[in-house]
Design a protein around this motif. Sequence first.
Motif, short mmCIF file in Angstrom:
data_model
loop_
_atom_site.label_atom_id
_atom_site.label_comp_id
_atom_site.label_asym_id
_atom_site.label_seq_id
_atom_site.Cartn_x
_atom_site.Cartn_y
_atom_site.Cartn_z
N THR A 34 -59.76 22.64 -115.22
CA THR A 34 -60.37 22.56 -113.91
C THR A 34 -59.32 22.12 -112.90
O THR A 34 -58.20 21.79 -113.27
N GLY A 35 -59.67 22.13 -111.64
CA GLY A 35 -58.72 21.75 -110.61
C GLY A 35 -59.42 21.53 -109.29
O GLY A 35 -60.65 21.43 -109.22
N GLY A 36 -58.63 21.47 -108.22
CA GLY A 36 -59.22 21.24 -106.91
C GLY A 36 -58.18 20.83 -105.90
O GLY A 36 -57.00 21.15 -106.03
N ASP A 37 -58.61 20.06 -104.90
CA ASP A 37 -57.72 19.61 -103.84
C ASP A 37 -57.53 18.10 -103.92
O ASP A 37 -57.89 17.47 -104.92
N ALA A 38 -56.99 17.51 -102.86
CA ALA A 38 -56.72 16.08 -102.87
C ALA A 38 -58.00 15.26 -103.01
O ALA A 38 -58.03 14.24 -103.70
N PHE A 39 -59.07 15.72 -102.37
CA PHE A 39 -60.33 14.98 -102.45
C PHE A 39 -60.88 14.98 -103.88
O PHE A 39 -61.28 13.92 -104.39
N SER A 40 -60.91 16.15 -104.51
CA SER A 40 -61.46 16.21 -105.87
C SER A 40 -60.58 15.43 -106.85
O SER A 40 -61.09 14.86 -107.82
N PHE A 41 -59.26 15.40 -106.60
CA PHE A 41 -58.39 14.63 -107.49
C PHE A 41 -58.72 13.14 -107.41
O PHE A 41 -58.87 12.46 -108.44
N VAL A 42 -58.82 12.60 -106.20
CA VAL A 42 -59.11 11.17 -106.04
C VAL A 42 -60.50 10.85 -106.59
O VAL A 42 -60.71 9.80 -107.21
N MET A 43 -61.46 11.74 -106.38
CA MET A 43 -62.80 11.52 -106.91
C MET A 43 -62.76 11.39 -108.43
O MET A 43 -63.38 10.48 -109.00
N ARG A 44 -62.03 12.27 -109.07
CA ARG A 44 -61.98 12.25 -110.54
C ARG A 44 -61.11 11.10 -111.04
O ARG A 44 -61.45 10.44 -112.03
#
Length: 612
Positions: free
Chosen positions: A61-71
């Motif tokens: 899975t992946g994403g952007d800066a927001f999804s990284f910090v959330m995870r």
Amino acid sequence: MTVVDDIRARLDIVDVVSGYVALQKAGRSFKAPCPFHTERTPSFIVNPERQSWHCFGACSTGGDAFSFVMRQQNIEFSEALRILAQKAGVELTQAGKQDSDRRDKLHRINGYAATWYQERLKSPEGKVALDYLKERGVSPEMIDAFQLGYSPDNWEGLKTYLAQVGAPEAVAVEAGLIYRRDEDGRTWDFFRDRLMFPIHDRQGKVIGFGGRQLTEPPADAPGYNPKYINTSATPIFDKRSSLYGIHRAHSAIRESNTGIIVEGYMDVIAAHEHGYTNVVASMGTALTENQVSQLKSLATNFVLALDPDTAGQEATLRSLEASWKVIGIQSASRGRSQGVLYQRDPITLSIAALPDGKDPDDLIRHDPAEWERLTNDALPLMSYLIPAITSRFDVKTPHGVSQAIDAISPLIFATRDYSEQQRYLQDLADALGIRLEVLTKALRPSYRYSRPRFSSSRDVGSTSDTRSQITPSALNSNREFIRENYMLSLLLNRPALQGSLDDFSPHYFRNTANREVFARWMTCSGVDELEASLDEPLREHLHTLLTDSSPEMDSIESERALKECKQLIAKQYLKEVREARLDTTDAATPPPRSLVEEITSLDEGIRATEVR
């Protein structure tokens, strides 16, 4: 530009991720061992050009800066927004800050109350509660781990303490700790003479309380005094959206890819005491849509450990149609156009039917091996439900058969997967002792013709080319997120299109705000409910989506527009995954067979998304 866009424009994802992970340059990208699972060979890639990250290992899975910090920090979008806003030097809107400050005050005052209840449990006045816990086999370590406490039989004990620490009474009333009578404004403690179970969110913040009655009230006592009471709904607590023990269980659920759901506080504590740390409780309610939505971000396998009593089973069966619908949507969204790789695993829900007279607490404490066997060998949901429900009707009579069909068919068709529907219908026909053809004719018309529509050129039918009706900026522009915003605007303004999303995954959205709005919208009954579930920054984004202008289109034209958006967004996602994977390879070394297979699968998925 919304505050989310402003923050994204000011931050570089490499700077954000490198604050948590040691990155190494790899071609045009950066790589590192994935911070979300254990691995030897780095599979975590950060791409500065696309401002995205992706794990090519177990996470997939992946994403952007927001999804990284959330995870990374295991937090919700609003918390990640605050962290990144501070890093970017962006001031949140006044409304957003007010909402955040309000929630902070409620968390803080609940924390004060939890500490006071803990102290009372260990004081002489808490002896009855402490003796009860010892009798139930709860160790001092578990008492501290779950912050168990006691609310004295005193009308103003907590009220006095909160005043001493400077906590405003109005906030205590809003938090549900103090009750205020409308007639004269008099206030007193809401919880009295109860064993206290603080309820935490995933980050470990106290959001509410459950209180268990310890002494029977006098027979002539006025009013109703239930065994268990909970904090009333507040801005940070809703019993139907909360899971007891999630703050201590989420890591084990993610690591094991399995979550076990029980009903009571003591069931969770007993499980954790014996090492079964992937257990949470629905707190006496049957599993709800919101609870399922919260859990499915952690794992794909879940087991419901039902109390054997009829009341417990009835409560669970009543709400399974709603919760199973969420799981069915997820199961149907496996991405038929993605190829073998990067398909999101379907959610599976199983039932561990406990022996008569044993709730999870009893079974775990007295026969942990049997508990482990029952949860490991739990029956698939429908394999449990079909015989369980049909046994409650007299299926030897036409009326009983009809009742059983009406009770079970909504759950079958909530799966939205045609092959599974047919398998379950055959199982139901076998259980009722009738032929499948007879069962099909007995179904309600709304179910009889409910074969799901999957995305293909044949779904739209023979229509005139409506591409000229669709704004070029939505479908052909390379500007970031315009297509995503356009697609969400279509969906939000035309709710009838929701049924055309069986083959679309939220992970296709690169914009975390879009992903959050889409994922929540899929579980809401309408825009009003969606708006109420969002924090202020996401509400601002929602309003932007709702007011986006688009040309007038009839139903066929809007379906065509949605189809093209879905295909183009999915294609873009798969192409970016493919490019990111190739960026990490050494051109001088022949690629391993596994990489060749990955790229081949991605190429197949990309070809399948070509707009026809």
